[in-house]
Motif scaffolding. Structure first.
Motif, short mmCIF file in Angstrom:
data_model
loop_
_atom_site.label_atom_id
_atom_site.label_comp_id
_atom_site.label_asym_id
_atom_site.label_seq_id
_atom_site.Cartn_x
_atom_site.Cartn_y
_atom_site.Cartn_z
N HIS A 181 0.90 -1.08 0.05
CA HIS A 181 0.11 -0.08 -0.14
C HIS A 181 0.95 1.27 -0.09
CE1 HIS A 181 -3.16 2.92 1.13
NE2 HIS A 181 -3.97 1.90 0.94
N ASP A 184 2.02 2.71 3.24
CA ASP A 184 3.03 1.82 3.80
C ASP A 184 4.42 1.85 3.03
OD1 ASP A 184 1.15 1.28 5.45
OD2 ASP A 184 0.66 -0.57 4.53
N ARG A 207 0.22 -3.38 4.53
CA ARG A 207 -0.96 -3.91 3.77
C ARG A 207 -0.37 -4.37 2.38
NH1 ARG A 207 -4.25 1.54 4.99
NH2 ARG A 207 -1.79 2.19 5.29
N ARG A 209 -1.16 -5.97 -1.40
CA ARG A 209 -2.14 -6.38 -2.36
C ARG A 209 -2.36 -7.61 -2.73
NH1 ARG A 209 -4.47 -2.81 -5.65
NH2 ARG A 209 -2.85 -1.11 -5.41
N TRP A 215 -6.81 -5.18 -0.17
CA TRP A 215 -5.49 -5.08 0.80
C TRP A 215 -5.67 -6.02 1.97
CZ3 TRP A 215 -1.59 -2.80 -1.59
CH2 TRP A 215 -2.01 -1.74 -2.66
N TRP A 217 -3.71 -7.13 5.48
CA TRP A 217 -2.66 -6.94 6.50
C TRP A 217 -1.65 -8.22 6.72
CZ3 TRP A 217 -0.64 -2.44 8.62
CH2 TRP A 217 -1.47 -1.49 8.65
N SER A 243 -4.47 -10.42 9.14
CA SER A 243 -5.82 -9.43 8.64
C SER A 243 -6.76 -9.69 9.93
CB SER A 243 -6.29 -9.81 7.51
OG SER A 243 -6.44 -11.53 7.39
#
Length: 553
Positions: A181, A184, A207, A209, A215, A217, A243
């Motif tokens: 992301h 980040d 995060r 992809r 997204w 975590w 996540s």
């Protein structure tokens, strides 16, 4: 163990079905923090009304009694994908509405809230599948990459592909930063540089992809592997799906924000104290309730309390914090703009189970109810004309005095005004009422501090004298009252004489209140029969037979 969750297609179909079968439905869109956002520009929402008003969250739109129900329904929907409840709106508190929260992020990017009348919403409700006993993981939770010193991916294992959907062919030769992301990137670059400079293992949470565009975590653990050939030096990267953990953290943050909104919407002050009496939390309503500027701490709150009530509040705080004992105390607040207000402090102990060892204090303005209570007390215990005690209150006071252990005795003085009927007949009842008020003032001023004066009825008054050690002491009080009544009183330009006959009775062990009053009444009648403006003292059986000792005033 986990709760079953409705699949996306069921939820998408449910929204369209509900809107079609409930033409009066109202729809709202919410983000992950439960804040209201615009409705999606989707065909199913064309022509659908949305909720009016500028409230930031839906919970602000319902009546106070239903707000916690909304909070719990929102939390349940996050676990199950859909949840429903019955609520009442502030705009129509007498009308029940069926509320459903639906997780529509996968197809609309937002949560959808739907409202309709209770009846239509009970028909054809889509079934929510029961929670299974155990759900096997659908995909691995960890995967491994291998990268060179320039963060270019050189290997991708099958578990990583199953976890995030990327086949090796689409990742090899690309930098790992491309899959992270943008927000980040700075953190990821700093961690990578630390790996290269320190040649040690480093971790970072970012995060990543997924191949489907969402997204996820992950925690990235980069392990530096040094080889003899610098060009062959590599970094093994273990990627763990976190996540669920991050979603739990986000749920806690959402719940905290939601509870904060609920607390701020309450019409009272809330303050949470730590064990050391520092403030952990204060709601937005606290300054308004206390009439203070800014958010006051405990010391400031104490300073706002009337000095006479401050020790009681301090004792309640100490008992709650030190002894884990809940307390409630009503106190007066220092005068604000010439008006003294009363507040009820309700203190509940908090333990480590609640996450903080201390107390939660709710502060409610009870000025109106306190005044009403005082007014009702006055009406129940005071004579409406003279303002002194009424018959019921006098009897209750006398019963209390006779039942309590006191040094000395209790005496009753029964006073009957002489020729009061003549005053009424000559000057009218209004003048008679004015005379009774004036007599009350004179008698009250002549009594001792602990004596109680009341109107027994008509032109009769009763005095309760506590702590009377000898009959002579009670007789001295009676003589002082008789002398006071002998003074002329001027009413509406007319001078009147309001002398009185007084009967005195001294309590004996075990005597009842009514019996003592009857003795004083009998002595008063004996005094009146002998002559006007006299004092008679009840003396045992002889007096009870109508032969009291009569003394001149």
């Amino acid at each position: 163990m986990t709760e079953g969750r409705t699949d996306a297609s069921t939820r998408e179909t449910a929204i369209s079905t509900w809107l079609r079968r409930a033409p009066d439905a109202v729809a709202i869109a919410l983000d992950r923090a439960s804040l209201r956002v615009p409705l999606p520009a989707a065909e199913c929402f064309r022509g659908v009304a949305t909720l009016p008003g500028a409230e930031a969250t839906f919970v602000d739109s319902v009546v106070a009694a239903d707000r916690m129900n909304v909070v719990e329904t929102w939390e349940h929907a996050q676990r199950r994908g859909m949840a429903e409840a019955t609520v009442r709106m502030l705009s129509e508190p007498g009308r029940a509405r069926r509320l459903r929260f639906v997780d529509a992020r996968e197809f609309f990017g937002v949560w959808i809230g739907l409202l309709a009348d209770q009846g239509p919403w009970q028909e054809d409700t889509p079934a929510v599948p029961p929670a299974p006993a155990m759900l096997a993981p659908r995909r691995p939770r960890t995967g491994t990459l291998r990268k060179n010193l320039y963060a270019v991916i050189t290997e991708v294992d099958d578990r990583f592909t199953q976890m995030l959907g990327w086949p090796a062919a689409e990742m090899l030769g690309r930098r790992s930063l491309e899959f992270m992301h943008p927000d980040d990137h700075e953190r990821a670059i700093a961690q990578w540089l630390e790996v290269r400079s320190s040649r040690s293992t480093q971790r970072v949470r970012v995060r990543h992809r997924h191949r489907d565009g969402r997204w996820v975590w992950v925690e990235v653990e980069n392990v530096f592997i040094s080889l003899d050939d610098p060009d062959a030096t590599m970094v093994n990267t273990l990627v763990t799906d976190i996540s669920d953990e991050m979603a739990a953290h986000e749920a806690v943050r959402q719940q905290s924000r939601l509870l904060r909104r609920v607390a701020d919407s309450l019409p009272l002050g809330l303050i949470v104290l730590n064990q050391d009496r520092t403030t952990v939390f204060a709601n937005a309503g606290l300054p308004a309730v206390l009439g203070a500027d800014g958010t006051p701490d405990l010391a400031t709150v104490m300073g706002l309390v009337h000095a006479d009530d401050r020790p009681r509040l301090a004792e309640a705080v100490a008992a709650t914090l030190d002894q884990r004992a809940d307390r409630a105390v009503e106190v007066a607040l220092a005068s604000v703009a010439g008006e003294t207000r009363r507040c009820l402090f309700t203190l509940a102990a908090l333990t480590d189970d609640e996450g903080v060892r201390g107390a939660v204090v709710s502060i409610t303005d009870v000025t109106a109810s306190s005044r009403l209570r005082e007014d009702l007390t006055v009406r129940a215990t005071r004579d409406p004309l003279t303002g002194c005690r009424n018959r019921a209150s006098l009897r209750a006071d006398l019963e209390h005095a006779l039942s309590s252990e006191q040094v000395g005795q209790t005496a009753v003085l029964f006073i009957d005004l002489d020729r009061f009927k003549e005053i009424n007949d000559t000057h009218g009842h209004h003048a008679g009422d004015q005379l009774l008020v004036a007599v009350t003032t004179l008698l009250r001023d002549a009594l001792r501090a602990d004596d109680v004066l009341g109107r027994w009825g008509g032109d009769e008054f009763l005095v309760i004298c506590r702590q009377v050690h000898t009959p002579q002491e009670a007789l001295a009080v009676a003589r002082r009252l008789a002398a006071t009544l002998a003074e002329p009183i001027r009413i509406a330009g007319t001078t009147m004489e309001a002398t009185g006959s007084i009967g005195v009775a001294i309590a004996t062990p075990g005597i009842a209140a009514d019996e003592l009053i009857a003795q004083a009444d009998a002595a008063m009648y004996a005094a009146k029969q002998s002559a006007r403006h006299r004092i008679a003292v009840h003396r045992g059986p002889a007096a009870a037979c109508g032969e009291p000792t009569v003394r001149s005033s």
